[in-house]
Design a protein around this motif. Sequence first.
Motif, PDB file in Angstrom:
ATOM      1  N   LEU A  46       0.833  -1.199   0.000  1.00 25.89           N
ATOM      2  CA  LEU A  46       0.000   0.000   0.000  1.00 25.89           C
ATOM      3  C   LEU A  46       0.868   1.249   0.000  1.00 25.89           C
ATOM      4  O   LEU A  46       1.905   1.312   0.666  1.00 25.89           O
ATOM      5  CB  LEU A  46      -0.902  -0.006   1.235  1.00 25.89           C
ATOM      6  N   SER A  47       0.426   2.247  -0.734  1.00 21.60           N
ATOM      7  CA  SER A  47       1.127   3.530  -0.735  1.00 21.60           C
ATOM      8  C   SER A  47       0.851   4.238   0.588  1.00 21.60           C
ATOM      9  O   SER A  47      -0.094   3.882   1.305  1.00 21.60           O
ATOM     10  CB  SER A  47       0.639   4.387  -1.901  1.00 21.60           C
ATOM     11  N   PRO A  48       1.642   5.248   0.940  1.00 18.43           N
ATOM     12  CA  PRO A  48       1.390   5.987   2.190  1.00 18.43           C
ATOM     13  C   PRO A  48      -0.028   6.547   2.270  1.00 18.43           C
ATOM     14  O   PRO A  48      -0.642   6.544   3.342  1.00 18.43           O
ATOM     15  CB  PRO A  48       2.438   7.104   2.146  1.00 18.43           C
ATOM     16  N   GLU A  49      -0.547   7.027   1.140  1.00 15.64           N
ATOM     17  CA  GLU A  49      -1.910   7.572   1.136  1.00 15.64           C
ATOM     18  C   GLU A  49      -2.939   6.477   1.412  1.00 15.64           C
ATOM     19  O   GLU A  49      -3.906   6.683   2.166  1.00 15.64           O
ATOM     20  CB  GLU A  49      -2.214   8.242  -0.215  1.00 15.64           C
ATOM     21  N   GLN A  50      -2.734   5.310   0.786  1.00 19.04           N
ATOM     22  CA  GLN A  50      -3.657   4.196   1.008  1.00 19.04           C
ATOM     23  C   GLN A  50      -3.584   3.703   2.454  1.00 19.04           C
ATOM     24  O   GLN A  50      -4.604   3.358   3.056  1.00 19.04           O
ATOM     25  CB  GLN A  50      -3.326   3.048   0.047  1.00 19.04           C
ATOM     26  N   LEU A  51      -2.362   3.678   3.002  1.00 18.03           N
ATOM     27  CA  LEU A  51      -2.204   3.271   4.399  1.00 18.03           C
ATOM     28  C   LEU A  51      -2.964   4.205   5.328  1.00 18.03           C
ATOM     29  O   LEU A  51      -3.643   3.761   6.260  1.00 18.03           O
ATOM     30  CB  LEU A  51      -0.719   3.261   4.779  1.00 18.03           C
ATOM     31  N   ARG A  52      -2.846   5.498   5.082  1.00 14.85           N
ATOM     32  CA  ARG A  52      -3.546   6.470   5.930  1.00 14.85           C
ATOM     33  C   ARG A  52      -5.055   6.310   5.803  1.00 14.85           C
ATOM     34  O   ARG A  52      -5.789   6.461   6.784  1.00 14.85           O
ATOM     35  CB  ARG A  52      -3.120   7.892   5.569  1.00 14.85           C
ATOM     36  N   ALA A  53      -5.514   5.992   4.592  1.00 13.56           N
ATOM     37  CA  ALA A  53      -6.955   5.806   4.389  1.00 13.56           C
ATOM     38  C   ALA A  53      -7.462   4.597   5.184  1.00 13.56           C
ATOM     39  O   ALA A  53      -8.523   4.655   5.819  1.00 13.56           O
ATOM     40  CB  ALA A  53      -7.250   5.624   2.901  1.00 13.56           C
ATOM     41  N   VAL A  54      -6.690   3.513   5.157  1.00 15.98           N
ATOM     42  CA  VAL A  54      -7.073   2.324   5.931  1.00 15.98           C
ATOM     43  C   VAL A  54      -7.007   2.625   7.423  1.00 15.98           C
ATOM     44  O   VAL A  54      -7.896   2.232   8.193  1.00 15.98           O
ATOM     45  CB  VAL A  54      -6.164   1.125   5.577  1.00 15.98           C
ATOM     46  N   SER A  55      -5.964   3.351   7.837  1.00 24.68           N
ATOM     47  CA  SER A  55      -5.819   3.709   9.251  1.00 24.68           C
ATOM     48  C   SER A  55      -6.985   4.571   9.720  1.00 24.68           C
ATOM     49  O   SER A  55      -7.477   4.410  10.847  1.00 24.68           O
ATOM     50  CB  SER A  55      -4.497   4.454   9.480  1.00 24.68           C
ATOM     51  N   ASP A  56      -7.426   5.486   8.864  1.00 22.67           N
ATOM     52  CA  ASP A  56      -8.573   6.333   9.223  1.00 22.67           C
ATOM     53  C   ASP A  56      -9.830   5.493   9.428  1.00 22.67           C
ATOM     54  O   ASP A  56     -10.627   5.752  10.338  1.00 22.67           O
ATOM     55  CB  ASP A  56      -8.817   7.377   8.130  1.00 22.67           C
ATOM     56  N   LYS A  57     -10.013   4.490   8.573  1.00 24.02           N
ATOM     57  CA  LYS A  57     -11.169   3.600   8.727  1.00 24.02           C
ATOM     58  C   LYS A  57     -11.087   2.830  10.051  1.00 24.02           C
ATOM     59  O   LYS A  57     -12.095   2.641  10.740  1.00 24.02           O
ATOM     60  CB  LYS A  57     -11.234   2.608   7.566  1.00 24.02           C
ATOM     61  N   ILE A  58      -9.880   2.385  10.382  1.00 26.62           N
ATOM     62  CA  ILE A  58      -9.689   1.638  11.634  1.00 26.62           C
ATOM     63  C   ILE A  58     -10.005   2.526  12.829  1.00 26.62           C
ATOM     64  O   ILE A  58     -10.736   2.128  13.751  1.00 26.62           O
ATOM     65  CB  ILE A  58      -8.239   1.111  11.732  1.00 26.62           C
ATOM     66  N   ARG A  59      -9.463   3.755  12.814  1.00 30.74           N
ATOM     67  CA  ARG A  59      -9.696   4.678  13.935  1.00 30.74           C
ATOM     68  C   ARG A  59     -11.174   5.036  14.056  1.00 30.74           C
ATOM     69  O   ARG A  59     -11.710   5.149  15.164  1.00 30.74           O
ATOM     70  CB  ARG A  59      -8.854   5.939  13.744  1.00 30.74           C
ATOM     71  N   ARG A  60     -11.821   5.215  12.911  1.00 31.79           N
ATOM     72  CA  ARG A  60     -13.244   5.568  12.937  1.00 31.79           C
ATOM     73  C   ARG A  60     -14.066   4.435  13.555  1.00 31.79           C
ATOM     74  O   ARG A  60     -14.954   4.673  14.381  1.00 31.79           O
ATOM     75  CB  ARG A  60     -13.725   5.864  11.513  1.00 31.79           C
ATOM     76  N   ALA A  61     -13.751   3.206  13.163  1.00 28.11           N
ATOM     77  CA  ALA A  61     -14.510   2.060  13.673  1.00 28.11           C
ATOM     78  C   ALA A  61     -14.251   1.830  15.159  1.00 28.11           C
ATOM     79  O   ALA A  61     -15.176   1.511  15.915  1.00 28.11           O
ATOM     80  CB  ALA A  61     -14.147   0.805  12.884  1.00 28.11           C
ATOM     81  N   LEU A  62     -13.017   2.019  15.581  1.00 30.08           N
ATOM     82  CA  LEU A  62     -12.677   1.712  16.967  1.00 30.08           C
ATOM     83  C   LEU A  62     -12.866   2.903  17.900  1.00 30.08           C
ATOM     84  O   LEU A  62     -13.464   2.774  18.975  1.00 30.08           O
ATOM     85  CB  LEU A  62     -11.232   1.209  17.045  1.00 30.08           C
ATOM     86  N   GLU A  63     -12.364   4.069  17.513  1.00 29.87           N
ATOM     87  CA  GLU A  63     -12.393   5.208  18.423  1.00 29.87           C
ATOM     88  C   GLU A  63     -13.731   5.944  18.416  1.00 29.87           C
ATOM     89  O   GLU A  63     -14.184   6.421  19.466  1.00 29.87           O
ATOM     90  CB  GLU A  63     -11.256   6.171  18.073  1.00 29.87           C
ATOM     91  N   TYR A 110     -14.419  -1.529  19.889  1.00 28.61           N
ATOM     92  CA  TYR A 110     -13.573  -2.253  20.842  1.00 28.61           C
ATOM     93  C   TYR A 110     -14.376  -2.827  22.007  1.00 28.61           C
ATOM     94  O   TYR A 110     -13.887  -3.680  22.753  1.00 28.61           O
ATOM     95  CB  TYR A 110     -12.469  -1.336  21.379  1.00 28.61           C
ATOM     96  N   ARG A 111     -15.609  -2.369  22.180  1.00 25.19           N
ATOM     97  CA  ARG A 111     -16.433  -2.891  23.273  1.00 25.19           C
ATOM     98  C   ARG A 111     -16.875  -4.337  23.039  1.00 25.19           C
ATOM     99  O   ARG A 111     -17.350  -4.996  23.954  1.00 25.19           O
ATOM    100  CB  ARG A 111     -17.665  -2.004  23.452  1.00 25.19           C
ATOM    101  N   ASP A 112     -16.725  -4.806  21.813  1.00 25.63           N
ATOM    102  CA  ASP A 112     -17.061  -6.202  21.497  1.00 25.63           C
ATOM    103  C   ASP A 112     -15.949  -7.099  22.035  1.00 25.63           C
ATOM    104  O   ASP A 112     -14.816  -7.060  21.551  1.00 25.63           O
ATOM    105  CB  ASP A 112     -17.196  -6.367  19.984  1.00 25.63           C
ATOM    106  N   GLU A 113     -16.253  -7.911  23.041  1.00 23.70           N
ATOM    107  CA  GLU A 113     -15.220  -8.749  23.662  1.00 23.70           C
ATOM    108  C   GLU A 113     -14.693  -9.825  22.723  1.00 23.70           C
ATOM    109  O   GLU A 113     -13.609 -10.370  22.938  1.00 23.70           O
ATOM    110  CB  GLU A 113     -15.756  -9.404  24.934  1.00 23.70           C
ATOM    111  N   ASN A 114     -15.439 -10.141  21.658  1.00 27.31           N
ATOM    112  CA  ASN A 114     -15.010 -11.159  20.695  1.00 27.31           C
ATOM    113  C   ASN A 114     -14.405 -10.549  19.432  1.00 27.31           C
ATOM    114  O   ASN A 114     -14.240 -11.238  18.420  1.00 27.31           O
ATOM    115  CB  ASN A 114     -16.201 -12.045  20.303  1.00 27.31           C
ATOM    116  N   LEU A 115     -14.065  -9.279  19.484  1.00 28.80           N
ATOM    117  CA  LEU A 115     -13.525  -8.597  18.312  1.00 28.80           C
ATOM    118  C   LEU A 115     -12.216  -9.244  17.861  1.00 28.80           C
ATOM    119  O   LEU A 115     -11.340  -9.536  18.672  1.00 28.80           O
ATOM    120  CB  LEU A 115     -13.281  -7.123  18.640  1.00 28.80           C
ATOM    121  N   SER A 116     -12.092  -9.464  16.557  1.00 29.06           N
ATOM    122  CA  SER A 116     -10.870 -10.020  15.978  1.00 29.06           C
ATOM    123  C   SER A 116     -10.472  -9.177  14.778  1.00 29.06           C
ATOM    124  O   SER A 116     -11.252  -8.351  14.283  1.00 29.06           O
ATOM    125  CB  SER A 116     -11.085 -11.470  15.543  1.00 29.06           C
ATOM    126  N   LEU A 117      -9.266  -9.384  14.304  1.00 27.79           N
ATOM    127  CA  LEU A 117      -8.788  -8.656  13.128  1.00 27.79           C
ATOM    128  C   LEU A 117      -9.682  -8.943  11.926  1.00 27.79           C
ATOM    129  O   LEU A 117      -9.998  -8.049  11.139  1.00 27.79           O
ATOM    130  CB  LEU A 117      -7.345  -9.065  12.824  1.00 27.79           C
TER     131      LEU A 117
END
Length: 379
Positions: free
Chosen positions: A264-281, A286-293
């Motif tokens: 992934l390019s740096p821009e694509q990495l940041r886009a994926v990271s933003d999705k991760i932060r949005r879903a978790l933060e 993260y409140r799901d005790e069975n959460l997996s990757l």
Amino acid sequence: MFAAIISALALGISAFSAHLLARRIAHSNVYLPLALFFAANAVVQFCLIVREPLVVPGMVPYLPEITLFKLVVELTLPPLFWIYVRELTSEHSRGWRKTDIGHFVVPLLPAVILALVVTVWGAGANSPTDLTTGQRFLGCVNAILNILALMQFCVYVVFLMVRLSGYRRKLMDLFASTEDLELNWFRSALWLIVINVGLELGAEILYALYGMSNPYYPWNGLARVAAIWFFAAWGLRQRPGLRIEIAKTRDDHSVAKKYEKSALSPEQLRAVSDKIRRALELDKQYRDENLSLRALSEQIGELPNYVSQALNTDINETFFDYVNRLRVLEAMERLKSTEDTVLMIANEVGFNSRSSFYSAFKKVTGQTPTAYRLASNAN
């Protein structure tokens, strides 16, 4: 007599466990090495029962070929258990490998010596003091091989500890809660084995070299039964679902193999990271005790290997550490602002046990939840 009873009890536990595990082999080959482990241990206990009436305190071992045969079988126990742990913690089922033959080279050495002595010099004697040349030779070889057995045992303990540490790191990359997936009982089992092997080898060496009766009697026998019972109880309870669950998650990575060469390019990495932060933060997944990757990847619509890459290179945390840090941060706020119990807060922010919550909380804050609440109230 008491020693024979202890060995008979250990034999019964081992044989019954081997039988139950053998019936499961059709469903999963992960049980095969453990079934062989218990079967080999049953043979060892049988040798102890046979040898017991032939032992005369203060004299050289009578029929030492029995002792050496027992040692041959004992030397197969560490590699069999190692193969079991390797299969249980593998991402994919590979079964037995050609290289596994190398693990059984050490037991072949005393087996060849035993065969040569029995063939060339003959086995058996008319009395404990009427020893053949072969039997005297076997007594010396037995003492040397006991030292070799101790060295072999130490090597496999290191192998197992390294394997379990690597397995835990894999879990932390894939799951937010790993307590139910970790094989913590193996570490307790290893300590039991260390105690048992130390007592057994010490007694064997003293007996082979000086003809001394067992100085640890009956504690070494009781330790042996305790170790076998512990292995049987946990070994029969353990399911290969851990391996299947990891493989299920890892299989998603193979879907993206054709993309691996183009990172992934740096821009694509940041886009994926933003999705991760949005879903978790923001969405607080993260409140799901069975959460997996794998589950998180499905929620944000990205491939698991891309999510893993973003976590490791852009967010700079493992999946386990990132999720649990967010859980702890919310718990800190609730400890300060509410009167809810520690256990209630732990469950609501996503932890599935009190111990995992305390461990994660102390890792982030350096304090226990109770100490943190008291300090916050004081301020």
